[in-house]
Design a protein around this motif. Sequence first.
Motif, PDB file in Angstrom:
ATOM      1  N   GLY A 152     -11.358   3.208 -10.504  1.00 50.71           N
ATOM      2  CA  GLY A 152     -10.896   3.348  -9.139  1.00 50.71           C
ATOM      3  C   GLY A 152      -9.807   2.401  -8.702  1.00 50.71           C
ATOM      4  O   GLY A 152     -10.079   1.723  -7.217  1.00 50.71           O
ATOM      5  N   CYS A 153      -8.990   1.891  -9.601  1.00 53.76           N
ATOM      6  CA  CYS A 153      -8.080   0.729  -9.196  1.00 53.76           C
ATOM      7  C   CYS A 153      -6.599   1.089  -9.567  1.00 53.76           C
ATOM      8  O   CYS A 153      -5.973   0.232  -9.891  1.00 53.76           O
ATOM      9  N   SER A 154      -6.284   2.406  -9.584  1.00 52.84           N
ATOM     10  CA  SER A 154      -4.986   2.756  -9.784  1.00 52.84           C
ATOM     11  C   SER A 154      -4.002   3.065  -8.691  1.00 52.84           C
ATOM     12  O   SER A 154      -4.494   3.389  -7.668  1.00 52.84           O
ATOM     13  N   LEU A 155      -2.794   2.923  -8.838  1.00 45.28           N
ATOM     14  CA  LEU A 155      -1.767   3.210  -7.770  1.00 45.28           C
ATOM     15  C   LEU A 155      -1.424   4.834  -7.945  1.00 45.28           C
ATOM     16  O   LEU A 155      -0.865   5.361  -8.997  1.00 45.28           O
ATOM     17  N   SER A 156      -1.291   5.571  -6.924  1.00 44.93           N
ATOM     18  CA  SER A 156      -1.260   6.964  -7.089  1.00 44.93           C
ATOM     19  C   SER A 156       0.140   7.243  -7.208  1.00 44.93           C
ATOM     20  O   SER A 156       0.588   8.411  -7.892  1.00 44.93           O
ATOM     21  N   GLU A 157       1.190   6.400  -6.863  1.00 41.16           N
ATOM     22  CA  GLU A 157       2.903   6.849  -7.224  1.00 41.16           C
ATOM     23  C   GLU A 157       3.593   5.451  -7.211  1.00 41.16           C
ATOM     24  O   GLU A 157       3.202   4.279  -6.797  1.00 41.16           O
ATOM     25  N   SER A 158       4.834   5.750  -7.704  1.00 41.89           N
ATOM     26  CA  SER A 158       5.469   4.292  -7.949  1.00 41.89           C
ATOM     27  C   SER A 158       5.974   3.907  -6.566  1.00 41.89           C
ATOM     28  O   SER A 158       6.074   4.895  -5.468  1.00 41.89           O
ATOM     29  N   VAL A 159       6.211   2.823  -6.237  1.00 46.90           N
ATOM     30  CA  VAL A 159       6.625   2.207  -5.025  1.00 46.90           C
ATOM     31  C   VAL A 159       7.841   1.285  -5.131  1.00 46.90           C
ATOM     32  O   VAL A 159       7.898   0.473  -6.303  1.00 46.90           O
ATOM     33  N   THR A 160       8.341   1.046  -4.116  1.00 47.54           N
ATOM     34  CA  THR A 160       9.472   0.054  -4.091  1.00 47.54           C
ATOM     35  C   THR A 160       9.012  -1.279  -3.610  1.00 47.54           C
ATOM     36  O   THR A 160       8.453  -1.342  -2.601  1.00 47.54           O
ATOM     37  N   LEU A 186      -1.448   1.426  -1.927  1.00 46.24           N
ATOM     38  CA  LEU A 186      -2.705   1.092  -3.095  1.00 46.24           C
ATOM     39  C   LEU A 186      -3.951   1.127  -2.464  1.00 46.24           C
ATOM     40  O   LEU A 186      -4.796   1.640  -2.890  1.00 46.24           O
ATOM     41  N   ARG A 187      -4.089   0.489  -1.079  1.00 46.28           N
ATOM     42  CA  ARG A 187      -5.356   0.668  -0.559  1.00 46.28           C
ATOM     43  C   ARG A 187      -5.910   1.923  -0.280  1.00 46.28           C
ATOM     44  O   ARG A 187      -6.972   2.173  -0.351  1.00 46.28           O
ATOM     45  N   ALA A 188      -5.138   2.666   0.028  1.00 43.35           N
ATOM     46  CA  ALA A 188      -5.284   4.230   0.081  1.00 43.35           C
ATOM     47  C   ALA A 188      -5.816   4.907  -1.213  1.00 43.35           C
ATOM     48  O   ALA A 188      -6.438   5.865  -1.279  1.00 43.35           O
ATOM     49  N   SER A 189      -5.217   4.438  -2.255  1.00 45.63           N
ATOM     50  CA  SER A 189      -5.631   5.030  -3.577  1.00 45.63           C
ATOM     51  C   SER A 189      -6.751   4.399  -4.265  1.00 45.63           C
ATOM     52  O   SER A 189      -7.518   5.129  -4.925  1.00 45.63           O
ATOM     53  N   VAL A 190      -7.081   3.329  -4.139  1.00 46.31           N
ATOM     54  CA  VAL A 190      -8.183   2.712  -5.104  1.00 46.31           C
ATOM     55  C   VAL A 190      -9.403   2.815  -4.338  1.00 46.31           C
ATOM     56  O   VAL A 190      -9.477   3.154  -2.810  1.00 46.31           O
ATOM     57  N   THR A 191     -10.209   3.018  -5.292  1.00 45.78           N
ATOM     58  CA  THR A 191     -11.902   3.488  -4.450  1.00 45.78           C
ATOM     59  C   THR A 191     -12.645   2.088  -4.830  1.00 45.78           C
ATOM     60  O   THR A 191     -13.886   2.005  -4.399  1.00 45.78           O
ATOM     61  N   VAL A 232       7.891  -0.168  -9.183  1.00 46.90           N
ATOM     62  CA  VAL A 232       6.767  -0.517  -9.979  1.00 46.90           C
ATOM     63  C   VAL A 232       5.714   0.795  -9.970  1.00 46.90           C
ATOM     64  O   VAL A 232       5.430   1.327  -8.812  1.00 46.90           O
ATOM     65  N   SER A 233       4.982   0.816 -11.070  1.00 45.43           N
ATOM     66  CA  SER A 233       4.220   1.973 -10.978  1.00 45.43           C
ATOM     67  C   SER A 233       2.644   1.801 -11.485  1.00 45.43           C
ATOM     68  O   SER A 233       1.892   2.678 -11.436  1.00 45.43           O
ATOM     69  N   THR A 234       2.373   0.451 -11.447  1.00 46.56           N
ATOM     70  CA  THR A 234       0.952   0.021 -11.634  1.00 46.56           C
ATOM     71  C   THR A 234       0.662  -0.743 -10.478  1.00 46.56           C
ATOM     72  O   THR A 234       1.443  -1.876 -10.034  1.00 46.56           O
ATOM     73  N   THR A 249      -1.377  -3.632 -11.051  1.00 41.30           N
ATOM     74  CA  THR A 249      -1.184  -4.821 -11.419  1.00 41.30           C
ATOM     75  C   THR A 249       0.341  -5.439 -11.325  1.00 41.30           C
ATOM     76  O   THR A 249       0.264  -6.523 -10.878  1.00 41.30           O
ATOM     77  N   ASP A 250       1.292  -4.465 -11.512  1.00 40.59           N
ATOM     78  CA  ASP A 250       2.776  -5.163 -11.318  1.00 40.59           C
ATOM     79  C   ASP A 250       2.730  -5.476  -9.921  1.00 40.59           C
ATOM     80  O   ASP A 250       3.609  -6.127  -9.444  1.00 40.59           O
ATOM     81  N   LEU A 251       2.278  -4.419  -8.965  1.00 38.53           N
ATOM     82  CA  LEU A 251       2.666  -4.635  -7.387  1.00 38.53           C
ATOM     83  C   LEU A 251       1.750  -6.048  -6.946  1.00 38.53           C
ATOM     84  O   LEU A 251       2.481  -6.870  -6.559  1.00 38.53           O
ATOM     85  N   LEU A 252       0.853  -6.145  -7.576  1.00 34.78           N
ATOM     86  CA  LEU A 252       0.066  -7.482  -7.069  1.00 34.78           C
ATOM     87  C   LEU A 252       0.672  -8.608  -7.457  1.00 34.78           C
ATOM     88  O   LEU A 252       0.633  -9.804  -6.866  1.00 34.78           O
ATOM     89  N   GLN A 253       1.273  -8.619  -8.790  1.00 36.58           N
ATOM     90  CA  GLN A 253       1.926  -9.776  -9.376  1.00 36.58           C
ATOM     91  C   GLN A 253       3.329  -9.983  -8.449  1.00 36.58           C
ATOM     92  O   GLN A 253       3.532 -11.219  -8.244  1.00 36.58           O
ATOM     93  N   VAL A 254       3.936  -9.028  -8.133  1.00 36.67           N
ATOM     94  CA  VAL A 254       5.290  -8.757  -7.257  1.00 36.67           C
ATOM     95  C   VAL A 254       4.838  -9.678  -5.953  1.00 36.67           C
ATOM     96  O   VAL A 254       5.486 -10.588  -5.331  1.00 36.67           O
ATOM     97  N   HIS A 255       3.549  -9.273  -5.325  1.00 32.62           N
ATOM     98  CA  HIS A 255       3.267  -9.908  -4.040  1.00 32.62           C
ATOM     99  C   HIS A 255       2.996 -11.425  -4.297  1.00 32.62           C
ATOM    100  O   HIS A 255       3.575 -12.318  -3.338  1.00 32.62           O
TER     101      HIS A 255
END
Length: 204
Positions: free
Chosen positions: A76-84, A121-126, A171-173, A175-181
Amino acid sequence: MGNRRTYGTNREDPVRGYADTAMEFPRLLALLLMVLEWTRPGLPSPLRPICDLRVLNHFIKEARDAEVAMKSCREGCSLSESVTVPQTTVDFEIWEKKNGSEQAQEVQSGLYLLQQALSLLRASVTATALQSHIDNSLRNLLSIHAVLRSLNIQEYTPPASAAELEGTWLVSTATDLLQVHVNFLRGKVHLLLLDAQACQQDVS
Protein backbone atom coordinates in the motif's frame (compact mmCIF):
# COMPACT_ATOMS: atom_id res chain seq x y z
CA MET A 1 4.17 21.23 37.55
CA GLY A 2 4.06 17.42 37.24
CA ASN A 3 3.74 15.10 40.22
CA ARG A 4 4.88 16.86 43.33
CA ARG A 5 6.37 14.87 46.20
CA THR A 6 4.10 14.59 49.25
CA TYR A 7 4.75 13.60 52.82
CA GLY A 8 2.37 11.62 55.00
CA THR A 9 -0.58 14.00 55.08
CA ASN A 10 -0.68 14.71 51.30
CA ARG A 11 0.52 18.26 51.83
CA GLU A 12 2.73 19.65 49.07
CA ASP A 13 6.41 20.04 49.81
CA PRO A 14 6.80 23.85 50.11
CA VAL A 15 10.42 23.77 48.97
CA ARG A 16 9.59 21.68 45.89
CA GLY A 17 6.59 23.86 45.17
CA TYR A 18 8.76 26.97 45.32
CA ALA A 19 11.28 25.37 42.95
CA ASP A 20 8.55 24.44 40.50
CA THR A 21 7.26 28.01 40.52
CA ALA A 22 10.76 29.37 39.99
CA MET A 23 11.26 27.07 37.00
CA GLU A 24 7.88 27.88 35.52
CA PHE A 25 8.33 31.66 35.57
CA PRO A 26 11.07 31.84 32.90
CA ARG A 27 9.00 29.61 30.62
CA LEU A 28 5.97 31.85 31.00
CA LEU A 29 8.10 34.94 30.43
CA ALA A 30 9.62 33.44 27.28
CA LEU A 31 6.18 32.53 25.98
CA LEU A 32 4.91 36.05 26.65
CA LEU A 33 7.87 37.60 24.83
CA MET A 34 7.29 35.36 21.80
CA VAL A 35 3.60 36.27 21.69
CA LEU A 36 4.41 39.98 21.94
CA GLU A 37 7.04 39.65 19.19
CA TRP A 38 4.72 37.78 16.85
CA THR A 39 1.85 40.21 17.34
CA ARG A 40 3.96 43.35 17.01
CA PRO A 41 2.83 45.53 14.07
CA GLY A 42 4.86 45.05 10.94
CA LEU A 43 5.62 41.37 11.37
CA PRO A 44 3.49 39.49 8.83
CA SER A 45 4.12 35.97 10.10
CA PRO A 46 5.39 34.10 13.18
CA LEU A 47 7.18 31.74 10.80
CA ARG A 48 10.12 34.10 10.23
CA PRO A 49 12.47 32.20 12.61
CA ILE A 50 13.07 29.74 9.75
CA CYS A 51 15.66 32.27 8.62
CA ASP A 52 18.10 30.76 11.16
CA LEU A 53 17.59 27.48 9.26
CA ARG A 54 16.78 25.41 12.38
CA VAL A 55 13.17 25.06 11.28
CA LEU A 56 14.23 24.09 7.76
CA ASN A 57 16.57 21.48 9.22
CA HIS A 58 13.60 20.06 11.12
CA PHE A 59 11.62 19.90 7.88
CA ILE A 60 14.54 18.11 6.19
CA LYS A 61 14.65 15.60 9.05
CA GLU A 62 10.94 14.88 8.65
CA ALA A 63 11.41 14.49 4.89
CA ARG A 64 14.14 11.94 5.58
CA ASP A 65 11.85 10.15 8.02
CA ALA A 66 9.26 9.85 5.24
CA GLU A 67 11.92 8.47 2.89
CA VAL A 68 12.97 5.87 5.48
CA ALA A 69 9.34 4.91 6.11
CA MET A 70 8.86 4.48 2.36
CA LYS A 71 11.86 2.15 2.07
CA SER A 72 10.51 -0.07 4.85
CA CYS A 73 6.95 -0.07 3.47
CA ARG A 74 5.90 -3.39 1.96
CA GLU A 75 2.28 -2.91 0.94
CA GLY A 76 0.00 0.00 0.00
CA CYS A 77 2.85 2.38 -0.67
CA SER A 78 3.11 2.78 -4.45
CA LEU A 79 2.69 5.81 -6.67
CA SER A 80 -0.27 5.43 -9.02
CA GLU A 81 1.35 7.29 -11.94
CA SER A 82 4.48 9.14 -12.93
CA VAL A 83 4.79 12.68 -11.58
CA THR A 84 6.77 15.76 -12.56
CA VAL A 85 9.36 16.86 -10.01
CA PRO A 86 12.02 19.59 -9.91
CA GLN A 87 15.64 18.86 -10.71
CA THR A 88 17.69 18.93 -7.51
CA THR A 89 21.22 19.33 -8.85
CA VAL A 90 22.63 22.82 -8.43
CA ASP A 91 25.18 24.42 -10.75
CA PHE A 92 26.51 27.04 -8.35
CA GLU A 93 28.00 29.17 -11.11
CA ILE A 94 24.61 29.46 -12.82
CA TRP A 95 22.75 29.82 -9.50
CA GLU A 96 24.90 32.72 -8.37
CA LYS A 97 24.35 34.57 -11.65
CA LYS A 98 20.59 34.60 -11.04
CA ASN A 99 19.05 37.45 -9.10
CA GLY A 100 16.99 36.86 -5.98
CA SER A 101 13.71 36.98 -7.87
CA GLU A 102 14.85 34.30 -10.35
CA GLN A 103 16.12 32.08 -7.56
CA ALA A 104 12.87 32.46 -5.65
CA GLN A 105 10.84 31.65 -8.77
CA GLU A 106 12.84 28.46 -9.30
CA VAL A 107 12.37 27.37 -5.68
CA GLN A 108 8.68 28.20 -5.65
CA SER A 109 8.03 26.25 -8.85
CA GLY A 110 9.84 23.28 -7.31
CA LEU A 111 7.81 23.50 -4.12
CA TYR A 112 4.64 23.62 -6.21
CA LEU A 113 5.61 20.48 -8.13
CA LEU A 114 6.48 18.65 -4.93
CA GLN A 115 3.19 19.63 -3.36
CA GLN A 116 1.29 18.29 -6.37
CA ALA A 117 3.32 15.08 -6.47
CA LEU A 118 3.07 14.41 -2.73
CA SER A 119 -0.68 15.05 -2.82
CA LEU A 120 -0.99 12.39 -5.53
CA LEU A 121 1.15 10.02 -3.48
CA ARG A 122 -1.00 10.69 -0.41
CA ALA A 123 -4.09 9.70 -2.37
CA SER A 124 -2.38 6.56 -3.70
CA VAL A 125 -0.94 4.98 -0.55
CA THR A 126 -2.95 3.04 1.97
CA ALA A 127 -0.25 2.43 4.58
CA THR A 128 -1.31 4.53 7.58
CA ALA A 129 2.19 5.20 8.88
CA LEU A 130 3.36 6.45 5.50
CA GLN A 131 0.26 8.63 5.11
CA SER A 132 1.18 10.37 8.37
CA HIS A 133 4.69 11.13 7.09
CA ILE A 134 3.31 12.48 3.81
CA ASP A 135 0.85 14.70 5.70
CA ASN A 136 3.78 16.17 7.66
CA SER A 137 5.68 16.82 4.44
CA LEU A 138 2.72 18.59 2.85
CA ARG A 139 2.25 20.80 5.91
CA ASN A 140 5.95 21.65 5.87
CA LEU A 141 5.80 22.69 2.21
CA LEU A 142 2.91 25.03 3.02
CA SER A 143 4.93 26.49 5.88
CA ILE A 144 7.87 27.18 3.58
CA HIS A 145 5.52 28.91 1.12
CA ALA A 146 4.28 31.09 4.00
CA VAL A 147 7.83 31.94 5.02
CA LEU A 148 8.73 33.02 1.49
CA ARG A 149 5.69 35.30 1.41
CA SER A 150 6.70 36.78 4.76
CA LEU A 151 10.10 37.64 3.27
CA ASN A 152 8.41 39.84 0.67
CA ILE A 153 9.14 37.34 -2.08
CA GLN A 154 6.62 37.70 -4.90
CA GLU A 155 3.76 35.23 -4.64
CA TYR A 156 4.09 32.36 -7.07
CA THR A 157 1.49 31.78 -9.78
CA PRO A 158 1.57 28.17 -10.98
CA PRO A 159 1.40 27.52 -14.73
CA ALA A 160 -1.56 25.89 -16.45
CA SER A 161 0.55 22.78 -17.01
CA ALA A 162 3.69 21.41 -15.37
CA ALA A 163 5.02 20.83 -18.89
CA GLU A 164 5.54 24.60 -19.15
CA LEU A 165 8.16 24.52 -16.39
CA GLU A 166 11.86 24.16 -17.11
CA GLY A 167 14.28 22.07 -15.11
CA THR A 168 11.93 19.18 -14.37
CA TRP A 169 11.87 15.43 -14.83
CA LEU A 170 9.53 12.49 -14.30
CA VAL A 171 9.69 9.91 -11.51
CA SER A 172 7.56 6.81 -11.38
CA THR A 173 8.19 5.47 -7.87
CA ALA A 174 7.36 6.83 -4.43
CA THR A 175 10.94 6.19 -3.30
CA ASP A 176 12.33 8.43 -6.04
CA LEU A 177 9.77 11.13 -5.26
CA LEU A 178 10.63 11.24 -1.56
CA GLN A 179 14.34 11.29 -2.35
CA VAL A 180 13.78 14.29 -4.63
CA HIS A 181 11.84 15.96 -1.82
CA VAL A 182 14.75 15.61 0.59
CA ASN A 183 17.36 16.76 -1.92
CA PHE A 184 15.34 19.78 -3.01
CA LEU A 185 14.99 21.00 0.60
CA ARG A 186 18.68 20.39 1.27
CA GLY A 187 19.68 22.08 -1.96
CA LYS A 188 17.79 24.93 -3.57
CA VAL A 189 15.48 25.77 -0.66
CA HIS A 190 18.44 25.88 1.72
CA LEU A 191 20.43 28.05 -0.68
CA LEU A 192 17.60 30.50 -1.19
CA LEU A 193 17.05 31.03 2.54
CA LEU A 194 20.78 31.13 3.21
CA ASP A 195 21.39 33.75 0.53
CA ALA A 196 18.31 35.87 1.17
CA GLN A 197 19.33 39.28 2.48
CA ALA A 198 15.90 39.54 4.09
CA CYS A 199 16.75 36.55 6.29
CA GLN A 200 20.09 37.97 7.32
CA GLN A 201 18.55 41.33 8.21
CA ASP A 202 15.67 39.69 10.05
CA VAL A 203 17.89 37.81 12.51
CA SER A 204 20.53 40.54 12.95
